[in-house]
Write a protein that holds these residues in place. Sequence first.
Motif, PDB file in Angstrom:
ATOM      1  N   LEU A 189       0.835  -1.196   0.000  1.00  0.00           N
ATOM      2  CA  LEU A 189       0.000   0.000   0.000  1.00  0.00           C
ATOM      3  C   LEU A 189       0.873   1.251   0.000  1.00  0.00           C
ATOM      4  CD1 LEU A 189      -2.578  -1.025   2.771  1.00  0.00           C
ATOM      5  CD2 LEU A 189      -2.672  -1.536   0.311  1.00  0.00           C
ATOM      6  N   GLU A 190       0.614   2.143  -0.957  1.00  0.00           N
ATOM      7  CA  GLU A 190       1.360   3.407  -1.066  1.00  0.00           C
ATOM      8  C   GLU A 190       0.367   4.571  -1.064  1.00  0.00           C
ATOM      9  OE1 GLU A 190       3.222   6.282  -0.945  1.00  0.00           O
ATOM     10  OE2 GLU A 190       4.781   4.792  -1.374  1.00  0.00           O
ATOM     11  N   THR A 191       0.409   5.378   0.001  1.00  0.00           N
ATOM     12  CA  THR A 191      -0.535   6.500   0.125  1.00  0.00           C
ATOM     13  C   THR A 191       0.161   7.773   0.600  1.00  0.00           C
ATOM     14  OG1 THR A 191      -1.085   5.898   2.423  1.00  0.00           O
ATOM     15  CG2 THR A 191      -2.453   4.940   0.678  1.00  0.00           C
ATOM     16  N   ALA A 192       1.474   7.848   0.477  1.00  0.00           N
ATOM     17  CA  ALA A 192       2.230   8.966   1.040  1.00  0.00           C
ATOM     18  C   ALA A 192       2.066  10.265   0.261  1.00  0.00           C
ATOM     19  CB  ALA A 192       3.713   8.607   1.128  1.00  0.00           C
ATOM     20  N   THR A 193       1.649  10.168  -1.003  1.00  0.00           N
ATOM     21  CA  THR A 193       1.449  11.359  -1.836  1.00  0.00           C
ATOM     22  C   THR A 193       0.081  11.260  -2.510  1.00  0.00           C
ATOM     23  OG1 THR A 193       2.471  10.390  -3.816  1.00  0.00           O
ATOM     24  CG2 THR A 193       3.943  11.486  -2.249  1.00  0.00           C
ATOM     25  N   THR A 194      -0.129  12.030  -3.567  1.00  0.00           N
ATOM     26  CA  THR A 194      -1.422  11.984  -4.252  1.00  0.00           C
ATOM     27  C   THR A 194      -1.674  10.664  -4.972  1.00  0.00           C
ATOM     28  OG1 THR A 194      -0.389  13.085  -6.150  1.00  0.00           O
ATOM     29  CG2 THR A 194      -1.573  14.485  -4.585  1.00  0.00           C
ATOM     30  N   ASN A 195      -0.641   9.856  -5.175  1.00  0.00           N
ATOM     31  CA  ASN A 195      -0.809   8.575  -5.855  1.00  0.00           C
ATOM     32  C   ASN A 195      -1.355   7.526  -4.892  1.00  0.00           C
ATOM     33  OD1 ASN A 195      -0.680   6.777  -8.012  1.00  0.00           O
ATOM     34  ND2 ASN A 195       1.375   6.077  -7.484  1.00  0.00           N
ATOM     35  N   CYS A 196      -2.599   7.132  -5.103  1.00  0.00           N
ATOM     36  CA  CYS A 196      -3.185   6.034  -4.329  1.00  0.00           C
ATOM     37  C   CYS A 196      -2.847   4.748  -5.068  1.00  0.00           C
ATOM     38  CB  CYS A 196      -4.697   6.209  -4.222  1.00  0.00           C
ATOM     39  SG  CYS A 196      -5.508   4.947  -3.206  1.00  0.00           S
ATOM     40  N   SER A 197      -1.963   3.931  -4.480  1.00  0.00           N
ATOM     41  CA  SER A 197      -1.373   2.818  -5.216  1.00  0.00           C
ATOM     42  C   SER A 197      -1.420   1.536  -4.382  1.00  0.00           C
ATOM     43  CB  SER A 197       0.082   3.163  -5.574  1.00  0.00           C
ATOM     44  OG  SER A 197       0.681   2.148  -6.352  1.00  0.00           O
ATOM     45  N   VAL A 198      -1.875   0.464  -5.009  1.00  0.00           N
ATOM     46  CA  VAL A 198      -1.997  -0.843  -4.357  1.00  0.00           C
ATOM     47  C   VAL A 198      -1.433  -1.900  -5.291  1.00  0.00           C
ATOM     48  CG1 VAL A 198      -3.613  -2.605  -3.522  1.00  0.00           C
ATOM     49  CG2 VAL A 198      -4.055  -0.176  -3.055  1.00  0.00           C
ATOM     50  N   SER A 199      -0.611  -2.787  -4.750  1.00  0.00           N
ATOM     51  CA  SER A 199      -0.133  -3.919  -5.543  1.00  0.00           C
ATOM     52  C   SER A 199      -0.159  -5.189  -4.705  1.00  0.00           C
ATOM     53  CB  SER A 199       1.291  -3.679  -6.072  1.00  0.00           C
ATOM     54  OG  SER A 199       2.251  -3.761  -5.037  1.00  0.00           O
ATOM     55  N   ILE A 200      -0.198  -6.295  -5.394  1.00  0.00           N
ATOM     56  CA  ILE A 200      -0.002  -7.600  -4.760  1.00  0.00           C
ATOM     57  C   ILE A 200       1.215  -8.220  -5.416  1.00  0.00           C
ATOM     58  CG2 ILE A 200      -0.949  -9.908  -4.391  1.00  0.00           C
ATOM     59  CD1 ILE A 200      -3.734  -8.653  -4.442  1.00  0.00           C
ATOM     60  N   ASP A 257       6.399 -13.160  -3.908  1.00  0.00           N
ATOM     61  CA  ASP A 257       7.816 -12.955  -3.626  1.00  0.00           C
ATOM     62  C   ASP A 257       8.162 -11.509  -4.026  1.00  0.00           C
ATOM     63  OD1 ASP A 257       7.896 -15.487  -2.613  1.00  0.00           O
ATOM     64  OD2 ASP A 257       8.772 -16.386  -4.393  1.00  0.00           O
ATOM     65  N   ASN A 258       9.076 -11.296  -4.960  1.00  0.00           N
ATOM     66  CA  ASN A 258       9.395  -9.906  -5.311  1.00  0.00           C
ATOM     67  C   ASN A 258       8.876  -9.511  -6.699  1.00  0.00           C
ATOM     68  OD1 ASN A 258      11.129 -11.418  -6.814  1.00  0.00           O
ATOM     69  ND2 ASN A 258      12.991 -10.333  -6.233  1.00  0.00           N
ATOM     70  N   GLU A 259       7.895 -10.262  -7.203  1.00  0.00           N
ATOM     71  CA  GLU A 259       7.326  -9.978  -8.510  1.00  0.00           C
ATOM     72  C   GLU A 259       5.895  -9.463  -8.374  1.00  0.00           C
ATOM     73  OE1 GLU A 259       8.936 -10.128 -11.370  1.00  0.00           O
ATOM     74  OE2 GLU A 259      10.783 -10.866 -10.432  1.00  0.00           O
ATOM     75  N   ILE A 260       5.552  -8.433  -9.141  1.00  0.00           N
ATOM     76  CA  ILE A 260       4.209  -7.868  -9.102  1.00  0.00           C
ATOM     77  C   ILE A 260       3.211  -8.792  -9.799  1.00  0.00           C
ATOM     78  CG2 ILE A 260       2.749  -5.996  -9.968  1.00  0.00           C
ATOM     79  CD1 ILE A 260       4.364  -5.127  -7.630  1.00  0.00           C
ATOM     80  N   VAL A 261       2.121  -9.080  -9.113  1.00  0.00           N
ATOM     81  CA  VAL A 261       1.034  -9.863  -9.692  1.00  0.00           C
ATOM     82  C   VAL A 261      -0.015  -8.938 -10.287  1.00  0.00           C
ATOM     83  CG1 VAL A 261      -0.817 -11.521  -9.209  1.00  0.00           C
ATOM     84  CG2 VAL A 261       1.412 -11.761  -8.075  1.00  0.00           C
ATOM     85  N   VAL A 262      -0.354  -7.883  -9.541  1.00  0.00           N
ATOM     86  CA  VAL A 262      -1.345  -6.916 -10.013  1.00  0.00           C
ATOM     87  C   VAL A 262      -1.044  -5.564  -9.390  1.00  0.00           C
ATOM     88  CG1 VAL A 262      -2.966  -7.510  -8.165  1.00  0.00           C
ATOM     89  CG2 VAL A 262      -3.823  -6.439 -10.245  1.00  0.00           C
ATOM     90  N   LEU A 263      -1.337  -4.507 -10.148  1.00  0.00           N
ATOM     91  CA  LEU A 263      -1.109  -3.139  -9.673  1.00  0.00           C
ATOM     92  C   LEU A 263      -2.331  -2.301  -9.997  1.00  0.00           C
ATOM     93  CD1 LEU A 263       0.833  -0.840  -8.633  1.00  0.00           C
ATOM     94  CD2 LEU A 263       1.509  -0.539 -11.031  1.00  0.00           C
ATOM     95  N   LYS A 264      -2.842  -1.576  -8.996  1.00  0.00           N
ATOM     96  CA  LYS A 264      -3.955  -0.654  -9.170  1.00  0.00           C
ATOM     97  C   LYS A 264      -3.526   0.690  -8.579  1.00  0.00           C
ATOM     98  CE  LYS A 264      -7.540  -2.090 -10.226  1.00  0.00           C
ATOM     99  NZ  LYS A 264      -8.176  -2.373 -11.554  1.00  0.00           N
ATOM    100  N   GLU A 265      -3.607   1.763  -9.361  1.00  0.00           N
ATOM    101  CA  GLU A 265      -3.225   3.063  -8.815  1.00  0.00           C
ATOM    102  C   GLU A 265      -3.869   4.190  -9.600  1.00  0.00           C
ATOM    103  OE1 GLU A 265       1.031   3.384  -8.778  1.00  0.00           O
ATOM    104  OE2 GLU A 265       1.238   3.179 -10.928  1.00  0.00           O
ATOM    105  N   ASN A 266      -3.972   5.325  -8.920  1.00  0.00           N
ATOM    106  CA  ASN A 266      -4.509   6.533  -9.542  1.00  0.00           C
ATOM    107  C   ASN A 266      -3.831   7.739  -8.904  1.00  0.00           C
ATOM    108  OD1 ASN A 266      -6.108   8.378 -10.971  1.00  0.00           O
ATOM    109  ND2 ASN A 266      -7.646   8.412  -9.351  1.00  0.00           N
ATOM    110  N   ASN A 267      -3.074   8.463  -9.702  1.00  0.00           N
ATOM    111  CA  ASN A 267      -2.384   9.654  -9.218  1.00  0.00           C
ATOM    112  C   ASN A 267      -3.223  10.881  -9.558  1.00  0.00           C
ATOM    113  OD1 ASN A 267      -0.461  11.345  -8.117  1.00  0.00           O
ATOM    114  ND2 ASN A 267       0.857  11.309  -9.924  1.00  0.00           N
TER     115      ASN A 267
END
Length: 226
Positions: free
Chosen positions: A7-18, A21-31
């Motif tokens: 979960l990334e919410t520190a700035t205007t970008n609302c960003s969520v990924s699953i 391990d260290n590979e992205i399965v899915v990414l949802k975000e809106n800046n």
Amino acid sequence: MALILNLETATTNCSVSISKDNEIVVLKENNAASYSHSEQLHVFIKEALDEASLSFSDLDAVAISKGPGSYTGLRIGVSAAKGLCFSLEIPLISIPTLQSMALQVDAQPDELVIPVLDARRMEVYSCVYDSNNEEVRETLAEIIDENTFQEYASERKVYIVGSGAEKCRGVLQHPHFIFDESVVPSAKEMAQLAFQKYSAQQFEDVAYFEPYYLKDFVLQQKKKKA
């Protein structure tokens, strides 16, 4: 195998990924231009799980971008992360916001990356990283002037990236500085750092963890009419 919700919410970008391990399965975000985390964060979490054909019970940990950044954005993200960790009884991982930003730069050996987030007036939140994403100088809130970061630019390229880069561009004149305002914190880059911490079992105390605000929150009050 570790399935981690980032979960990334520190700035205007609302960003969520699953990440698996260290590979992205899915990414949802809106800046968006304005903060929409309270409306979008939980929607993105549910959509990410559905897109990955996962349920909450499949998660092994939650990683949160811990700051510095927006007071309100950080509070929303950390509250959501802690609530999930409590209810699912899974560990909480914190990721420095500026460190995940530095991962977006393909720096060569001996080059440096300085992520900068815009603060008030001529101030930025900044940290200095080498090409291996290792911290060279700790995170600070500092006022930009013509001497800022000069000690790092004498013999190497220095990438200054993030929302504070435009502010720096107008003041810093050394030819080794490379500015990029387009870099924003994202849950995409959190995956690598989160898996490293998960593997090392570097977890936070869910009950007592707080965002890294760096500065005290100051409430701006409207001036009373005379």
